[in-house]
Scaffold this motif. Structure first.
Motif, PDB file in Angstrom:
ATOM      1  N   ARG A 132       0.826  -1.351  -0.047  1.00 46.65           N
ATOM      2  CA  ARG A 132      -0.089   0.005   0.003  1.00 46.65           C
ATOM      3  C   ARG A 132       0.782   1.322  -0.046  1.00 46.65           C
ATOM      4  O   ARG A 132       0.686   2.175  -0.760  1.00 46.65           O
ATOM      5  N   ALA A 133       1.879   1.354   0.760  1.00 43.31           N
ATOM      6  CA  ALA A 133       2.773   2.338   0.888  1.00 43.31           C
ATOM      7  C   ALA A 133       3.482   2.537  -0.353  1.00 43.31           C
ATOM      8  O   ALA A 133       3.716   3.879  -0.857  1.00 43.31           O
ATOM      9  N   ALA A 134       3.961   1.522  -0.931  1.00 49.83           N
ATOM     10  CA  ALA A 134       4.712   1.607  -2.452  1.00 49.83           C
ATOM     11  C   ALA A 134       3.818   2.258  -3.444  1.00 49.83           C
ATOM     12  O   ALA A 134       4.189   3.178  -4.028  1.00 49.83           O
ATOM     13  N   LEU A 135       2.636   1.622  -3.693  1.00 50.65           N
ATOM     14  CA  LEU A 135       1.771   1.938  -4.370  1.00 50.65           C
ATOM     15  C   LEU A 135       1.050   3.495  -4.330  1.00 50.65           C
ATOM     16  O   LEU A 135       0.925   4.287  -5.339  1.00 50.65           O
ATOM     17  N   ASP A 136       1.092   4.016  -3.299  1.00 50.72           N
ATOM     18  CA  ASP A 136       0.628   5.317  -2.949  1.00 50.72           C
ATOM     19  C   ASP A 136       1.725   6.351  -3.270  1.00 50.72           C
ATOM     20  O   ASP A 136       1.432   7.224  -4.041  1.00 50.72           O
ATOM     21  N   LEU A 137       3.170   5.982  -3.231  1.00 51.58           N
ATOM     22  CA  LEU A 137       4.210   6.859  -3.473  1.00 51.58           C
ATOM     23  C   LEU A 137       4.077   6.669  -4.958  1.00 51.58           C
ATOM     24  O   LEU A 137       4.330   7.938  -5.687  1.00 51.58           O
ATOM     25  N   TRP A 178       3.075   9.019 -10.427  1.00 55.63           N
ATOM     26  CA  TRP A 178       2.485   9.033 -11.807  1.00 55.63           C
ATOM     27  C   TRP A 178       1.459  10.121 -11.953  1.00 55.63           C
ATOM     28  O   TRP A 178       1.130  10.362 -13.317  1.00 55.63           O
ATOM     29  N   ARG A 179       0.662  10.564 -11.162  1.00 60.90           N
ATOM     30  CA  ARG A 179      -0.355  11.428 -11.473  1.00 60.90           C
ATOM     31  C   ARG A 179       0.333  12.861 -11.824  1.00 60.90           C
ATOM     32  O   ARG A 179      -0.303  13.670 -12.373  1.00 60.90           O
ATOM     33  N   ARG A 180       1.404  13.187 -11.359  1.00 61.01           N
ATOM     34  CA  ARG A 180       2.109  14.351 -11.744  1.00 61.01           C
ATOM     35  C   ARG A 180       2.832  14.186 -13.073  1.00 61.01           C
ATOM     36  O   ARG A 180       3.602  15.205 -13.663  1.00 61.01           O
ATOM     37  N   ARG A 181       2.532  13.106 -13.838  1.00 62.64           N
ATOM     38  CA  ARG A 181       3.637  13.080 -15.255  1.00 62.64           C
ATOM     39  C   ARG A 181       2.531  13.695 -16.161  1.00 62.64           C
ATOM     40  O   ARG A 181       1.581  13.697 -16.259  1.00 62.64           O
ATOM     41  N   THR A 182       3.385  14.336 -17.124  1.00 60.43           N
ATOM     42  CA  THR A 182       2.654  15.108 -18.325  1.00 60.43           C
ATOM     43  C   THR A 182       2.530  14.004 -19.346  1.00 60.43           C
ATOM     44  O   THR A 182       3.330  12.849 -19.213  1.00 60.43           O
ATOM     45  N   ALA A 183       2.060  14.409 -20.562  1.00 64.69           N
ATOM     46  CA  ALA A 183       2.080  13.637 -21.790  1.00 64.69           C
ATOM     47  C   ALA A 183       3.200  13.363 -22.254  1.00 64.69           C
ATOM     48  O   ALA A 183       3.904  12.279 -22.664  1.00 64.69           O
ATOM     49  N   ALA A 184       4.244  14.621 -22.216  1.00 65.83           N
ATOM     50  CA  ALA A 184       5.579  14.189 -22.661  1.00 65.83           C
ATOM     51  C   ALA A 184       6.178  13.299 -21.722  1.00 65.83           C
ATOM     52  O   ALA A 184       7.282  12.502 -22.118  1.00 65.83           O
ATOM     53  N   GLY A 185       6.073  13.399 -20.442  1.00 66.59           N
ATOM     54  CA  GLY A 185       6.814  12.639 -19.383  1.00 66.59           C
ATOM     55  C   GLY A 185       6.535  11.027 -19.594  1.00 66.59           C
ATOM     56  O   GLY A 185       7.360  10.149 -19.610  1.00 66.59           O
ATOM     57  N   TRP A 186       5.069  10.900 -19.765  1.00 65.77           N
ATOM     58  CA  TRP A 186       4.741   9.363 -20.335  1.00 65.77           C
ATOM     59  C   TRP A 186       5.158   8.773 -21.492  1.00 65.77           C
ATOM     60  O   TRP A 186       5.699   7.801 -21.737  1.00 65.77           O
ATOM     61  N   GLU A 187       5.205   9.773 -22.413  1.00 58.80           N
ATOM     62  CA  GLU A 187       5.904   9.488 -24.018  1.00 58.80           C
ATOM     63  C   GLU A 187       7.290   8.845 -23.636  1.00 58.80           C
ATOM     64  O   GLU A 187       7.696   7.847 -24.117  1.00 58.80           O
ATOM     65  N   VAL A 188       8.179   9.575 -22.861  1.00 56.39           N
ATOM     66  CA  VAL A 188       9.765   9.240 -22.517  1.00 56.39           C
ATOM     67  C   VAL A 188       9.581   7.988 -21.655  1.00 56.39           C
ATOM     68  O   VAL A 188      10.411   7.082 -21.995  1.00 56.39           O
ATOM     69  N   ALA A 189       8.637   7.889 -20.764  1.00 58.31           N
ATOM     70  CA  ALA A 189       8.794   6.650 -19.844  1.00 58.31           C
ATOM     71  C   ALA A 189       8.485   5.431 -20.637  1.00 58.31           C
ATOM     72  O   ALA A 189       8.979   4.507 -20.544  1.00 58.31           O
ATOM     73  N   ASP A 190       7.503   5.508 -21.752  1.00 54.56           N
ATOM     74  CA  ASP A 190       7.029   4.238 -22.432  1.00 54.56           C
ATOM     75  C   ASP A 190       8.255   3.996 -23.342  1.00 54.56           C
ATOM     76  O   ASP A 190       8.398   2.921 -23.574  1.00 54.56           O
ATOM     77  N   LEU A 191       9.009   4.891 -24.008  1.00 56.07           N
ATOM     78  CA  LEU A 191      10.138   4.521 -24.754  1.00 56.07           C
ATOM     79  C   LEU A 191      11.048   3.811 -23.818  1.00 56.07           C
ATOM     80  O   LEU A 191      11.868   3.015 -24.560  1.00 56.07           O
ATOM     81  N   VAL A 192      11.430   4.342 -22.731  1.00 58.46           N
ATOM     82  CA  VAL A 192      12.617   3.835 -21.770  1.00 58.46           C
ATOM     83  C   VAL A 192      12.206   2.387 -21.600  1.00 58.46           C
ATOM     84  O   VAL A 192      12.901   1.563 -21.655  1.00 58.46           O
ATOM     85  N   ALA A 224      10.382  11.604 -12.984  1.00 61.82           N
ATOM     86  CA  ALA A 224      10.890  10.621 -12.392  1.00 61.82           C
ATOM     87  C   ALA A 224      10.625   9.286 -12.913  1.00 61.82           C
ATOM     88  O   ALA A 224      10.699   8.255 -12.005  1.00 61.82           O
ATOM     89  N   VAL A 225      11.329   8.797 -13.986  1.00 62.39           N
ATOM     90  CA  VAL A 225      11.305   7.587 -14.598  1.00 62.39           C
ATOM     91  C   VAL A 225      12.103   6.758 -13.766  1.00 62.39           C
ATOM     92  O   VAL A 225      11.703   5.641 -13.533  1.00 62.39           O
ATOM     93  N   VAL A 226      13.354   6.964 -13.468  1.00 61.33           N
ATOM     94  CA  VAL A 226      14.162   6.425 -12.790  1.00 61.33           C
ATOM     95  C   VAL A 226      13.773   5.799 -11.357  1.00 61.33           C
ATOM     96  O   VAL A 226      13.691   4.739 -10.900  1.00 61.33           O
ATOM     97  N   GLU A 227      13.095   6.934 -10.715  1.00 60.39           N
ATOM     98  CA  GLU A 227      12.698   6.605  -9.414  1.00 60.39           C
ATOM     99  C   GLU A 227      11.355   5.700  -9.343  1.00 60.39           C
ATOM    100  O   GLU A 227      11.043   5.032  -8.516  1.00 60.39           O
ATOM    101  N   ALA A 228      10.415   5.994 -10.381  1.00 65.10           N
ATOM    102  CA  ALA A 228       9.575   5.149 -10.492  1.00 65.10           C
ATOM    103  C   ALA A 228       9.482   3.795 -10.880  1.00 65.10           C
ATOM    104  O   ALA A 228       9.004   2.865 -10.354  1.00 65.10           O
ATOM    105  N   GLY A 284      10.587   2.221  -7.638  1.00 68.97           N
ATOM    106  CA  GLY A 284       9.377   1.971  -6.842  1.00 68.97           C
ATOM    107  C   GLY A 284       8.484   0.825  -7.464  1.00 68.97           C
ATOM    108  O   GLY A 284       8.136   0.178  -6.407  1.00 68.97           O
ATOM    109  N   GLU A 285       8.454   0.688  -8.521  1.00 67.35           N
ATOM    110  CA  GLU A 285       7.661  -0.495  -8.944  1.00 67.35           C
ATOM    111  C   GLU A 285       8.374  -1.876  -8.515  1.00 67.35           C
ATOM    112  O   GLU A 285       7.661  -2.657  -8.175  1.00 67.35           O
ATOM    113  N   ALA A 286       9.576  -1.915  -8.732  1.00 67.47           N
ATOM    114  CA  ALA A 286      10.211  -2.984  -8.555  1.00 67.47           C
ATOM    115  C   ALA A 286      10.302  -3.280  -6.708  1.00 67.47           C
ATOM    116  O   ALA A 286      10.077  -4.584  -6.241  1.00 67.47           O
TER     117      ALA A 286
END
Length: 209
Positions: free
Chosen positions: A137-142, A147-161, A189-193, A196-198
């Motif tokens: 629960r704590a990890a998913l909340d973080l 994730w909620r603060r990512r822009t469309a450009a941020g998601w675009e880069v995250a998807d490609l990475v 925060a691609v690296v941090e996320a 966090g997923e791991a």
């Protein structure tokens, strides 16, 4: 005659927020969830009632990916239930039952009071499994906060990475400089996320007992 299986599984149940004013977003959400490749004992997402969708998931990584998709889409309360499942498990998740499903229903109800519209409830006994569920629960909340603060450009880069492209390859794909990609990776925060997923996957694995 049915009986509960020996191995715990994860039920992910999501309820659309304010569907009366936002319209039915279940079809679009189910389409997005088709990107998940659920194997083994898992059962794919399906509309269960009204504006709710549900899946039975065996792999913790798939469960975390599903939560990411719900948060990215926005407008969903998500509950994770951990526990046994009645066997034999039917092909359609809507016909399945067991403690994990009861836990998921409780989690959705609990998520209504959460800052990130997320909750985790376990029906696996033992202090270690309970503590691991709290860690999930704590990890998913973080993660949801990021994730909620990512822009469309941020998601675009995250998807490609996530596809395995290097930053130079991402830059070439997007027609920008490598330094611009690095800036977007940092802002999103691609690296941090990813870390966090791991962490969430490890905690969820421990919560399964």
């Amino acid at each position: 005659m049915t009986k509960s299986s020996g191995g715990a599984m994860i039920v992910v149940t999501a309820d659309q927020i304010r569907s009366s004013s936002r319209g039915d977003r279940v079809p679009a959400m189910l389409t997005a969830l088709e990107s998940l490749t659920l194997g083994g004992r898992s059962r794919a997402f399906a509309r269960t009632a009204g504006d709710e969708v549900q899946a039975l998931i065996a792999d913790p990584a798939d469960a975390v990916s599903a939560v990411r998709l719900f948060v990215r889409e926005g407008g969903w309360r998500v509950g994770l239930g951990i526990g046994a499942v009645d066997t034999p498990v039917p092909d359609d998740v809507r016909a399945a039952n067991g403690p994990a499903f009861v836990a998921a229903r409780a989690a959705v109800n609990e998520s209504r009071g959460g800052a990130q519209d997320l909750a985790v409830v376990t029906r696996v006994g033992g202090a270690e499994a309970s503590a691991a569920a709290d860690d999930v629960r704590a990890a998913l909340d973080l993660l949801a906060f990021v994730w909620r603060r990512r822009t469309a450009a941020g998601w675009e880069v995250a998807d490609l990475v996530a596809e395995g492209l290097s930053r130079q390859e991402v830059a070439a794909r997007l027609g920008v400089t490598a330094s611009a990609v690095s800036q977007r990776v940092s802002t999103a925060a691609v690296v941090e996320a990813d870390a966090g997923e791991a962490l969430a996957v490890r905690a969820l694995t421990a919560a399964l007992g």
